[in-house]
Design an enzyme around this catalytic site. Structure first.
Site, PDB file in Angstrom:
ATOM      1  N   ASP A 133      -1.249  -0.312   6.996  1.00  0.00           N
ATOM      2  CA  ASP A 133      -0.558  -0.390   8.292  1.00  0.00           C
ATOM      3  C   ASP A 133       0.143   0.923   8.641  1.00  0.00           C
ATOM      4  O   ASP A 133       0.549   1.132   9.786  1.00  0.00           O
ATOM      5  CB  ASP A 133       0.452  -1.555   8.313  1.00  0.00           C
ATOM      6  N   GLU A 134       0.283   1.825   7.637  1.00  0.00           N
ATOM      7  CA  GLU A 134       1.030   3.068   7.891  1.00  0.00           C
ATOM      8  C   GLU A 134       0.326   3.972   8.903  1.00  0.00           C
ATOM      9  O   GLU A 134       0.963   4.859   9.483  1.00  0.00           O
ATOM     10  CB  GLU A 134       1.259   3.828   6.586  1.00  0.00           C
ATOM     11  N   TYR A 158       0.042  11.109   3.516  1.00  0.00           N
ATOM     12  CA  TYR A 158      -0.712   9.938   3.052  1.00  0.00           C
ATOM     13  C   TYR A 158      -1.315   9.179   4.225  1.00  0.00           C
ATOM     14  O   TYR A 158      -2.520   8.920   4.269  1.00  0.00           O
ATOM     15  CB  TYR A 158       0.195   9.006   2.229  1.00  0.00           C
ATOM     16  N   LYS A 162      -5.259   8.587   5.355  1.00  0.00           N
ATOM     17  CA  LYS A 162      -5.878   7.255   5.485  1.00  0.00           C
ATOM     18  C   LYS A 162      -6.402   7.052   6.913  1.00  0.00           C
ATOM     19  O   LYS A 162      -7.472   6.466   7.114  1.00  0.00           O
ATOM     20  CB  LYS A 162      -4.872   6.146   5.144  1.00  0.00           C
TER      21      LYS A 162
HETATM   22  P1  NAD Z   1      -3.322   2.734  -6.669  1.00  0.00           P
HETATM   23  O1  NAD Z   1      -2.775   4.110  -6.529  1.00  0.00           O
HETATM   24  O2  NAD Z   1      -2.610   1.767  -7.540  1.00  0.00           O
HETATM   25  O3  NAD Z   1      -4.834   2.789  -7.169  1.00  0.00           O
HETATM   26  C1  NAD Z   1      -5.762   3.705  -6.678  1.00  0.00           C
HETATM   27  C2  NAD Z   1      -6.945   3.738  -7.631  1.00  0.00           C
HETATM   28  O4  NAD Z   1      -7.917   4.669  -7.100  1.00  0.00           O
HETATM   29  C3  NAD Z   1      -6.588   4.256  -9.035  1.00  0.00           C
HETATM   30  O5  NAD Z   1      -7.176   3.425 -10.002  1.00  0.00           O
HETATM   31  C4  NAD Z   1      -7.176   5.657  -9.079  1.00  0.00           C
HETATM   32  O6  NAD Z   1      -7.566   6.057 -10.381  1.00  0.00           O
HETATM   33  C5  NAD Z   1      -8.377   5.511  -8.148  1.00  0.00           C
HETATM   34  N1  NAD Z   1      -8.804   6.792  -7.554  1.00  0.00           N
HETATM   35  C6  NAD Z   1      -8.017   7.738  -6.979  1.00  0.00           C
HETATM   36  N2  NAD Z   1      -8.779   8.763  -6.548  1.00  0.00           N
HETATM   37  C7  NAD Z   1     -10.063   8.438  -6.825  1.00  0.00           C
HETATM   38  C8  NAD Z   1     -11.310   9.081  -6.601  1.00  0.00           C
HETATM   39  N3  NAD Z   1     -11.382  10.278  -5.999  1.00  0.00           N
HETATM   40  N4  NAD Z   1     -12.444   8.453  -6.987  1.00  0.00           N
HETATM   41  C9  NAD Z   1     -12.388   7.236  -7.617  1.00  0.00           C
HETATM   42  N5  NAD Z   1     -11.233   6.607  -7.866  1.00  0.00           N
HETATM   43  C10 NAD Z   1     -10.085   7.186  -7.476  1.00  0.00           C
HETATM   44  O7  NAD Z   1      -3.448   2.190  -5.182  1.00  0.00           O
HETATM   45  P2  NAD Z   1      -3.304   0.700  -4.628  1.00  0.00           P
HETATM   46  O8  NAD Z   1      -1.881   0.458  -4.304  1.00  0.00           O
HETATM   47  O9  NAD Z   1      -4.043  -0.218  -5.518  1.00  0.00           O
HETATM   48  O10 NAD Z   1      -4.089   0.854  -3.242  1.00  0.00           O
HETATM   49  C11 NAD Z   1      -5.497   0.628  -3.170  1.00  0.00           C
HETATM   50  C12 NAD Z   1      -5.951   0.854  -1.737  1.00  0.00           C
HETATM   51  O11 NAD Z   1      -5.245  -0.026  -0.860  1.00  0.00           O
HETATM   52  C13 NAD Z   1      -5.657   2.265  -1.214  1.00  0.00           C
HETATM   53  O12 NAD Z   1      -6.754   2.657  -0.419  1.00  0.00           O
HETATM   54  C14 NAD Z   1      -4.403   2.108  -0.371  1.00  0.00           C
HETATM   55  O13 NAD Z   1      -4.375   3.067   0.669  1.00  0.00           O
HETATM   56  C15 NAD Z   1      -4.605   0.707   0.166  1.00  0.00           C
HETATM   57  N6  NAD Z   1      -3.377  -0.023   0.499  1.00  0.00           N
HETATM   58  C16 NAD Z   1      -2.365  -0.143  -0.414  1.00  0.00           C
HETATM   59  C17 NAD Z   1      -1.230  -0.900  -0.093  1.00  0.00           C
HETATM   60  C18 NAD Z   1      -0.105  -1.086  -1.081  1.00  0.00           C
HETATM   61  O14 NAD Z   1       0.934  -1.649  -0.705  1.00  0.00           O
HETATM   62  N7  NAD Z   1      -0.228  -0.666  -2.328  1.00  0.00           N
HETATM   63  C19 NAD Z   1      -1.145  -1.519   1.164  1.00  0.00           C
HETATM   64  C20 NAD Z   1      -2.192  -1.360   2.086  1.00  0.00           C
HETATM   65  C21 NAD Z   1      -3.316  -0.621   1.728  1.00  0.00           C
HETATM   66  O1  DAU Z   2       2.607  -0.164   4.189  1.00  0.00           O
HETATM   67  C1  DAU Z   2       1.568  -0.075   3.251  1.00  0.00           C
HETATM   68  C2  DAU Z   2       1.873   1.026   2.264  1.00  0.00           C
HETATM   69  O2  DAU Z   2       2.906   0.546   1.417  1.00  0.00           O
HETATM   70  C3  DAU Z   2       0.663   1.452   1.451  1.00  0.00           C
HETATM   71  O3  DAU Z   2      -0.302   2.009   2.302  1.00  0.00           O
HETATM   72  C4  DAU Z   2       1.056   2.486   0.386  1.00  0.00           C
HETATM   73  O4  DAU Z   2      -0.057   2.798  -0.424  1.00  0.00           O
HETATM   74  C5  DAU Z   2       2.155   1.877  -0.471  1.00  0.00           C
HETATM   75  O5  DAU Z   2       2.602   2.820  -1.432  1.00  0.00           O
HETATM   76  C6  DAU Z   2       3.328   1.426   0.405  1.00  0.00           C
HETATM   77  O6  DAU Z   2       3.999   2.565   0.996  1.00  0.00           O
HETATM   78  P1  DAU Z   2       5.593   2.630   1.108  1.00  0.00           P
HETATM   79  O7  DAU Z   2       6.015   4.037   1.251  1.00  0.00           O
HETATM   80  O8  DAU Z   2       6.088   1.659   2.111  1.00  0.00           O
HETATM   81  O9  DAU Z   2       5.965   2.038  -0.352  1.00  0.00           O
HETATM   82  P2  DAU Z   2       7.080   2.452  -1.418  1.00  0.00           P
HETATM   83  O10 DAU Z   2       7.107   1.378  -2.444  1.00  0.00           O
HETATM   84  O11 DAU Z   2       6.953   3.868  -1.879  1.00  0.00           O
HETATM   85  O12 DAU Z   2       8.426   2.349  -0.555  1.00  0.00           O
HETATM   86  C7  DAU Z   2       8.793   1.148   0.085  1.00  0.00           C
HETATM   87  C8  DAU Z   2      10.073   1.426   0.856  1.00  0.00           C
HETATM   88  O13 DAU Z   2      11.135   1.629  -0.095  1.00  0.00           O
HETATM   89  C9  DAU Z   2      10.033   2.685   1.678  1.00  0.00           C
HETATM   90  O14 DAU Z   2      10.780   2.493   2.876  1.00  0.00           O
HETATM   91  C10 DAU Z   2      10.708   3.743   0.800  1.00  0.00           C
HETATM   92  C11 DAU Z   2      11.717   2.925   0.027  1.00  0.00           C
HETATM   93  N1  DAU Z   2      12.016   3.399  -1.333  1.00  0.00           N
HETATM   94  C12 DAU Z   2      10.990   3.647  -2.178  1.00  0.00           C
HETATM   95  C13 DAU Z   2      11.208   4.059  -3.462  1.00  0.00           C
HETATM   96  C14 DAU Z   2      10.057   4.365  -4.418  1.00  0.00           C
HETATM   97  C15 DAU Z   2      13.339   3.524  -1.757  1.00  0.00           C
HETATM   98  O15 DAU Z   2      14.279   3.282  -0.983  1.00  0.00           O
HETATM   99  N2  DAU Z   2      13.566   3.928  -3.047  1.00  0.00           N
HETATM  100  C16 DAU Z   2      12.562   4.226  -3.906  1.00  0.00           C
HETATM  101  O16 DAU Z   2      12.834   4.614  -5.074  1.00  0.00           O
END
Ligand code: NAD
Ligand code: DAU
Length: 354
Positions: A133-134, A158, A162
């Site tokens: 959603d970012e 980031y 995306k």
């Molecule tokens: P993560 O960082 O935990 O995992 C990413 C994985 O991708 C890792 O296992 C890493 O080794 C692998 N990777 C990185 N670069 C690579 C490459 N070049 N080739 C092959 N593998 C590679 O991330 P996540 O939180 O599991 O997110 C997964 C997907 O979902 C991402 O595309 C992220 O943008 C999306 N997403 C995440 C969130 C969230 O809240 N975490 C929310 C919405 C969307």
């Molecule tokens: O919205 C979806 C995204 O959510 C995904 O696309 C990203 O991959 C995922 O990392 C996440 O991004 P955020 O930046 O929202 O997540 P994060 O956990 O880093 O931070 C969540 C919120 O908390 C954000 O407003 C920053 C704040 N934060 C984060 C950390 C690590 C703090 O206040 N303190 C912290 O130490």
């Protein structure tokens, strides 16, 4: 057979575990094993022939071409990415490399493979791109939640990387007819979440007696979704999504960061009280804000509910309780991640598996 990229990471590993728990269709897991890739997450599949792990880069055309030709997957699900906003601020290059160029190379390999399939297989094939959603940017308190038609306004390296990948996926559909689907999801939380992200960081720091750093005033709002619900949404979109369409996925659960920290601390007070009897919230500390910090994200998940009948199974209350319990039950996993020992997993457990 499906090919899942980035499935040693947080969401990808949950996806593969759930997928193989509910059906027998094998998975090829292509993951580069960056710092975020952890095969410990998939240790329960160690002797499971339905999980084929391949260490490699989504941008490695020769490798991906070979995997597609040899395994003939009916779908590719692209989770692989650099995912942490703070890291993208300090070093954007890896984000451009994997999220933009990597996705481009992956699309090119998939396009080559798909265009040579027989008609029946060609029409069944799917490329599902997992996004965030970012890409939609930041909302003011009175703005409506993001719908799929919201203009892209990414604010961090980031989210910009995306957004670029989303545009490429869209273009491959419009230009080449590649059968793509895109999901844009809000913040996930749950098991195997790397403790650099807000919720797991707060849990592990609290237990270690360390400060709980809240950026700025802590009033930034995110929508939170339990990771298993994100996985079920992806399965549903893969199964029934309309080609070329985008689906927003969210938990209908907007919450300020500071509220999240309070809830996590409250659960820990109940489930693992501090030895001195004091509340964990005493460890909370306000720190310098993240540069360019987006103030509010909110997902309108009406389309996926109306068209595909998907809704999250967990409320935040049930999901966060399961999550805190998981971290308390899996302290070895946390220790291994923090010590870096998980990086030896491949050599000791997976040699010769690919
Ligand atoms: P993560 O960082 O935990 O995992 C990413 C994985 O991708 C890792 O296992 C890493 O080794 C692998 N990777 C990185 N670069 C690579 C490459 N070049 N080739 C092959 N593998 C590679 O991330 P996540 O939180 O599991 O997110 C997964 C997907 O979902 C991402 O595309 C992220 O943008 C999306 N997403 C995440 C969130 C969230 O809240 N975490 C929310 C919405 C969307
Ligand atoms: O919205 C979806 C995204 O959510 C995904 O696309 C990203 O991959 C995922 O990392 C996440 O991004 P955020 O930046 O929202 O997540 P994060 O956990 O880093 O931070 C969540 C919120 O908390 C954000 O407003 C920053 C704040 N934060 C984060 C950390 C690590 C703090 O206040 N303190 C912290 O130490």
């Amino acid at each position: 057979m499906i090919l899942v990229t980035g499935a040693a990471g947080f969401i990808g590993s949950n996806f593969v575990l759930d997928w193989l728990a509910i059906n027998d269709e094998p998975v090829i897991n292509l993951d580069k094993l960056t710092y975020a890739g952890n095969l410990d997450n998939l240790s329960s599949l160690k002797d499971d022939s339905r999980h084929i792990f391949v260490q490699g880069d989504i941008g490695d055309r020769a490798l991906v071409d070979k995997l597609l030709t040899n395994h003939k997957p009916r779908a590719v699900i692209n989770f692989a990415a650099e995912s942490h906003v703070d890291r993208s601020i300090h070093g954007p290059e890896d984000f451009i490399q994997t999220n933009m160029l990597g996705t481009f190379h992956l699309l090119e390999s998939v396009r080559g493979y798909w265009s040579n399939l027989a008609d029946a297989e060609k029409s069944q094939f799917r490329f599902l791109h997992v996004s965030t959603d970012e890409v939609y940017g930041s909302l003011s308190p009175s703005d409506p939640a993001f719908t799929e038609t919201k203009r892209y306004e990414p604010n961090s390296p980031y989210s910009a990387s995306k957004a670029a990948s989303d545009h490429l996926v869209r273009a491959y559909h419009h230009t080449y007819g590649l059968p793509v689907l895109t999901t844009n999801c809000s913040n996930n939380y749950g098991p195997y979440h790397f403790p650099e992200k807000l919720i797991p960081l707060m849990i592990v720091n609290a237990l270690a007696g360390k400060p709980l750093p809240v950026y700025g005033d802590g009033m930034q709002i995110r929508d939170w979704l339990f990771v298993k619900d994100h996985c079920s949404a992806i399965r549903r979109v893969l199964e029934a999504g309309t080609l070329g369409e985008v689906y927003n996925v969210g938990g209908w659960n907007e919450m300020p960061n500071i509220e999240i920290v309070k809830i996590v601390c409250g659960l820990l007070d109940e489930m693992r009280p501090r030895a001195d009897g004091k509340p964990y919230i005493e460890q909370m500390t306000f720190v310098t804000d993240r540069p360019g910090h987006d103030r509010r994200y909110a997902i309108d998940a009406t389309k996926i509910e109306r068209e595909l009948g998907w809704r999250p199974a967990e409320t935040f209350e049930t999901g966060i309780r399961k999550t805190v319990a998981w971290y308390l039950e899996n302290e070895e996993w946390v220790k291994t991640v923090q010590s870096g020992a998980y990086r030896n997993w491949l050599e000791t457990n997976y040699s010769g598996r690919s």
